[in-house]
Design an enzyme around this catalytic site. Sequence first.
Site, PDB file in Angstrom:
ATOM      1  N   GLY A 181      17.484  16.319 -29.025  1.00 63.89           N
ATOM      2  CA  GLY A 181      18.476  16.500 -30.080  1.00 63.89           C
ATOM      3  C   GLY A 181      19.348  17.727 -30.013  1.00 63.89           C
ATOM      4  CD  GLU A 192      10.884  12.208 -26.801  1.00 62.69           C
ATOM      5  OE1 GLU A 192      11.881  11.798 -27.441  1.00 62.69           O
ATOM      6  OE2 GLU A 192       9.780  11.672 -26.889  1.00 62.69           O
ATOM      7  N   PRO A 193      14.632  16.560 -24.366  1.00 59.29           N
ATOM      8  CG  PRO A 193      14.955  18.505 -23.090  1.00 59.29           C
ATOM      9  CD  PRO A 193      13.879  17.614 -23.662  1.00 59.29           C
ATOM     10  N   GLY A 194      17.955  15.440 -23.711  1.00 63.26           N
ATOM     11  CA  GLY A 194      18.774  14.655 -22.793  1.00 63.26           C
ATOM     12  C   GLY A 194      20.110  15.356 -22.622  1.00 63.26           C
ATOM     13  NE  ARG A 195      24.237  15.143 -27.506  1.00 62.18           N
ATOM     14  CZ  ARG A 195      24.939  14.070 -27.881  1.00 62.18           C
ATOM     15  NH1 ARG A 195      26.193  13.940 -27.498  1.00 62.18           N
ATOM     16  NH2 ARG A 195      24.413  13.153 -28.660  1.00 62.18           N
ATOM     17  CE1 TYR A 240      27.979   7.109 -31.151  1.00 61.59           C
ATOM     18  CE2 TYR A 240      28.633   8.197 -29.127  1.00 61.59           C
ATOM     19  CZ  TYR A 240      27.779   7.350 -29.811  1.00 61.59           C
ATOM     20  OH  TYR A 240      26.741   6.780 -29.149  1.00 61.59           O
ATOM     21  CB  CYS A 288      44.353  -4.224 -24.419  1.00 60.56           C
ATOM     22  SG  CYS A 288      45.247  -4.382 -22.880  1.00 60.56           S
ATOM     23  CD  GLU A 289      39.435  -2.663 -28.094  1.00 60.52           C
ATOM     24  OE1 GLU A 289      39.426  -2.285 -29.285  1.00 60.52           O
ATOM     25  OE2 GLU A 289      38.757  -3.589 -27.653  1.00 60.52           O
ATOM     26  CE1 TYR A 296      22.311   9.495 -24.793  1.00 61.47           C
ATOM     27  CE2 TYR A 296      23.051  11.712 -25.322  1.00 61.47           C
ATOM     28  CZ  TYR A 296      22.046  10.772 -25.241  1.00 61.47           C
ATOM     29  OH  TYR A 296      20.775  11.118 -25.600  1.00 61.47           O
TER      30      TYR A 296
END
Length: 417
Positions: free
Chosen positions: A240, A274-277, A317, A343-344, A371
């Site tokens: 987190g 559990e770090p990811g980012r 986000y 196309c968005e 991510y």
Amino acid sequence: MTHPGFTRHDDRLWVESLPLDEVAERYGTPCYVYSRAAIEARWNRYRTALGSDADICYAVKANGNLGLLNLLARHGAGFDIVSGGELERVLRAGGEAARVVFSGVGKGTDEIRRALRAGIRCFNVESAAELERIAGVAEAEGTPAPVALRVNPDVNPETHPYIATGLAQSKFGIALDEAEALYRQAADDPRLQVRGIACHIGSQLLSVAPLTEAAERLAALAGRLQEQGIVLDHVDAGGGLGVHYVDERPPSPAEHIEAVTAPLRDLGVAVLVEPGRAIVAEAGVLVTRIEYLKQNGGREFAIVDAGMNDYLRPALYDAAHTVESIAPTSAHCRPVDVVGPVCESADTFARDCPLPAAAGGLLAIRSAGAYGAVMASAYNARPRPPEVLVDGPRSHLIRRRETLDELMTGEASLPED
Ligand code: LLP
């Protein structure tokens, strides 16, 4: 000279000892580029902060590229996985099953069986129904399953609602007041081995206060369980920790570790994180080239060759990222909207971004190592981009660009009428 990560000098953006424009010329754009030294620096900051009686289980979901997992496995990493696919990645990358924890709210029977056979360290169980499913598989396999309950400590992580996971109303975890009875049930079940308590309250946290609050609640629960003779081997405080995207000032890995270990210190159990980012985000950029400039309704757009299919965070986000020019151009600096070809309207990387934008110029979307590539899709039939790991003056292609044949693999026309 080797720099840890990305630096700007000689009016250029460098990755370690290579000018990023050279990397872009070699591998084409769009392209994810990671710095080995930056990943290792972050890893080492966690390693140093945690004592020996603790383990870092890198969250594979943040970036599960085999080259990157192999690098972390060589450093002795544990891994936090959320699917059978991620388990397979860890094993193929040389990770140890005995250092894997399996999180996620919807583990399937096949995934549970595979993880049990591989000999993972622990299942982080998300519901009473899942506990029963795991016990059933363990019985059929004749191997007791190591379990921790992922409790939901009901603290507000003060982050984006899409990535907040520890509130009472969220789908994640087991309510604290239900956990105790479930622990007693698990402890009495010969098909299960209670190993620990787990929790993860959310992602991109910019203050450690909610992490401490959650750890205090875990410590109280652990104390009550120990009084009842339920022996715990570890408490898993989740991941987190936030990172720098634009102007954030996240706490350091050492502050993260202190915040979660201090409340747990007297329990005499190992602590997992559990770090990811926090390990990989700032160690990566997405390199893209400006295809066209155009003006509409008084705004200027730089249309780049990366789209929301390559990097979804801004569209999903509304996440803000620093976008910068990689090499000097003759254009003057002015505010432009950096948009992709998909196309968005959500296919927008930055608005009013001050850039010396010129057609053909290269841009870096910073802090895209987490991510990013893992959330890429082939939407609009756009092949997924390559990933390159730079190590000093050398670059390694750790995933090549998807081809159109690969993109359509497995599809079939209907038989003739
Ligand atoms: N452990 C568990 C059980 C998790 O669910 C997560 C992230 C982590 C660890 C790692 O969290 P981190 O240290 O990376 O914050 N796609 C979103 C983030 C989703 C995070 C989901 N769970 C984004 O791009 O912001």
